[in-house]
Design an enzyme around this catalytic site. Structure first.
Site, PDB file in Angstrom:
ATOM      1  CB  THR A 173      -0.979  -0.004   1.183  1.00 18.79           C
ATOM      2  OG1 THR A 173      -0.261  -0.238   2.409  1.00 18.79           O
ATOM      3  CG2 THR A 173      -2.030  -1.089   1.001  1.00 18.79           C
ATOM      4  CE  LYS A 178       0.426  -3.414   3.417  1.00 21.94           C
ATOM      5  NZ  LYS A 178      -0.338  -2.483   4.328  1.00 21.94           N
ATOM      6  CB  THR A 195      -1.856  -1.780   8.873  1.00 25.21           C
ATOM      7  OG1 THR A 195      -2.422  -2.072   7.601  1.00 25.21           O
ATOM      8  CG2 THR A 195      -0.777  -0.817   8.651  1.00 25.21           C
ATOM      9  CD  GLU A 218       1.815   5.150   6.422  1.00 26.30           C
ATOM     10  OE1 GLU A 218       1.032   4.560   5.636  1.00 26.30           O
ATOM     11  OE2 GLU A 218       1.433   5.793   7.406  1.00 26.30           O
ATOM     12  CG  ASN A 242      -0.774   8.230   8.036  1.00 25.31           C
ATOM     13  OD1 ASN A 242      -1.442   7.215   7.855  1.00 25.31           O
ATOM     14  ND2 ASN A 242       0.537   8.177   8.183  1.00 25.31           N
ATOM     15  CB  THR A 245      -7.849  13.221  -0.457  1.00 24.04           C
ATOM     16  OG1 THR A 245      -6.693  13.556   0.311  1.00 24.04           O
ATOM     17  CG2 THR A 245      -9.077  13.372   0.408  1.00 24.04           C
TER      18      THR A 245
END
Length: 396
Positions: free
Chosen positions: A146, A172, A183, A269, A391, A396
């Site tokens: 992702t 992942k 996650t 991230e 995040n 969007t």
């Protein structure tokens, strides 16, 4: 034990493939892992009480202790999607099983991506029909990503019972990482012969010291899964507990899970640094693990290291609120290999040398407790401006 080049399909009798079916704009987003024969299976799942439909479906399919494959999609978590989501997860398994010519109860399901959106099943089922048993195994690794920036995989071989045994893992995970579990999706294949019960016992034990010792942001996801398939095609005698073969297999298994866990932490991230905390001399191994995990999970520690600030007071503070027994006058802290605190007092250090050390992409924190023999490690990453950006704009 040797790390070799390969993919999740490197162990004997495994295949994998991945394609783009339209869940993401352009990137590969659907894949499967398949065993030639039914494989003994073990799994651990998210502890979040809100669990996605694929988790529910795969838990049911684990009842027999055997699976022949797993179908996985990225870009849509199929989580919080009600009865339709459960039906869609079941349909993914059925479509994959029919395409392979195996029983539907032998096909696990996993999904990752945005929560709360129904799966566009016409795209999924059309994509499943395009998957090949002898497709591109590396494409499977791409199909599960992702916000990940890197692919995470490892293949290890060793000799067990006079035969070459291979184990491969891929995973992942980048954000919403705070197991038990996070996650993250992780898949392990091996051609070793090992009973389901023993494989499950080992997975639970090793998950505690690997995947459950990583944190990126303190959030535990709805979709996390670690799934292990062992098809026995290496041809060695079945592994028995507490034998030399058992210990060789366990060592290989732990090496695979540790490597994947560290890669997930390093690819957090927006991350620029892997943070590894090690605690020794604690009252127990569990206490040491919890102290280490509290350190790497501290937002103040994470931001300090992003800023290359040797603020060891934040580390000591995290040790203090870890909930574990400590004596601040009997512990020491080293940051990036430099002693900064000892016996209740600061230790003066060369600031230029420290600054150079903190420029590195991997930072080690060592806490020595002098209270017992317990030891444990945890892995995390720094907290950066990009984490907020990623995040804030995820939907969007």
């Amino acid at each position: 034990m040797e790390v070799i080049a390969g993919t999740i399909a490197s162990p004997k009798g495994f295949y994998a493939d991945g394609i783009h079916c339209g869940l993401k704009k352009t990137k590969v987003d659907l894949g499967w892992i398949v065993s030639e024969v039914p494989a003994n299976a073990a799994a651990v799942f998210t502890t979040n009480q809100v669990q996605a439909a694929p988790i529910q479906v795969t838990k049911e399919k684990m009842a027999s202790g055997q699976l022949q494959g797993v179908i996985v999609n990225a870009g849509n978590a199929n989580a919080c999607t009600g009865a339709q989501g459960y039906t869609d997860a079941q349909q993914m398994a059925i479509a994959a099983a029919d395409h392979l010519g195996v029983a539907a109860d032998q096909m696990a399901v996993a999904s990752t991506g945005i929560i709360g959106r129904p799966l566009p099943m016409e795209k999924v089922t059309a994509g499943i029909a395009q998957l090949q048993k002898t497709g591109d195994p590396q494409a499977f690794q791409k199909a599960i990503l992702t916000t990940d920036l890197t692919e995470k995989q490892i293949v290890i071989q060793t000799q067990i019972g006079g035969k070459t045994v291979t184990m491969a893992g891929c995973a992942k995970g980048s954000g919403m990482i705070h197991p038990n579990m996070a996650t993250m999706l992780a898949f392990v294949t091996t051609d070793a012969a090992i009973a389901t019960d023993l494989l499950q016992q080992l997975l639970r034990e090793l998950t505690e010291v690997t995947f459950n010792q990583i944190t990126v942001d303190g959030d535990t996801s709805t979709n996390d899964m670690v799934l292990v398939l062992a098809n026995g095609l290496a041809g060695q005698p079945e592994i028995q507990k507490d034998t030399a073969d058992y210990h060789a297999f366990k060592e290989m298994f732990q090496a695979v899970l540790t490597a994947l866990a560290k890669e997930i932490a390093q690819d957090g991230e927006g991350a620029t640094k892997l943070i590894e905390a090690k605690t020794t001399g604690a009252v127990s191994d569990e206490a040491a693990r919890m102290i280490s995990k509290t350190i790497v999970g501290s937002p103040l520690v994470k931001t300090a290291l992003f800023g290359k600030d040797p603020n060891w007071g934040r580390i000591l503070c995290a040790v203090g609120y870890s909930g574990q027994p400590i004596d601040p006058n009997a512990l020491s802290i080293s940051l990036a290999g430099i002693l900064v605190f000892e016996a209740g007092k600061p230790v003066f250090f060369d600031e230029e040398c420290m600054q150079e050390k903190l420029e590195g992409s991997a930072i080690e924190i060592l806490v020595a407790m002098a209270q017992g023999t317990g030891q444990g490690m945890a892995w995390g990453c720094d907290l950066t401006y990009d984490y907020v950006k990623i995040n804030a704009l995820y939907h969007t």
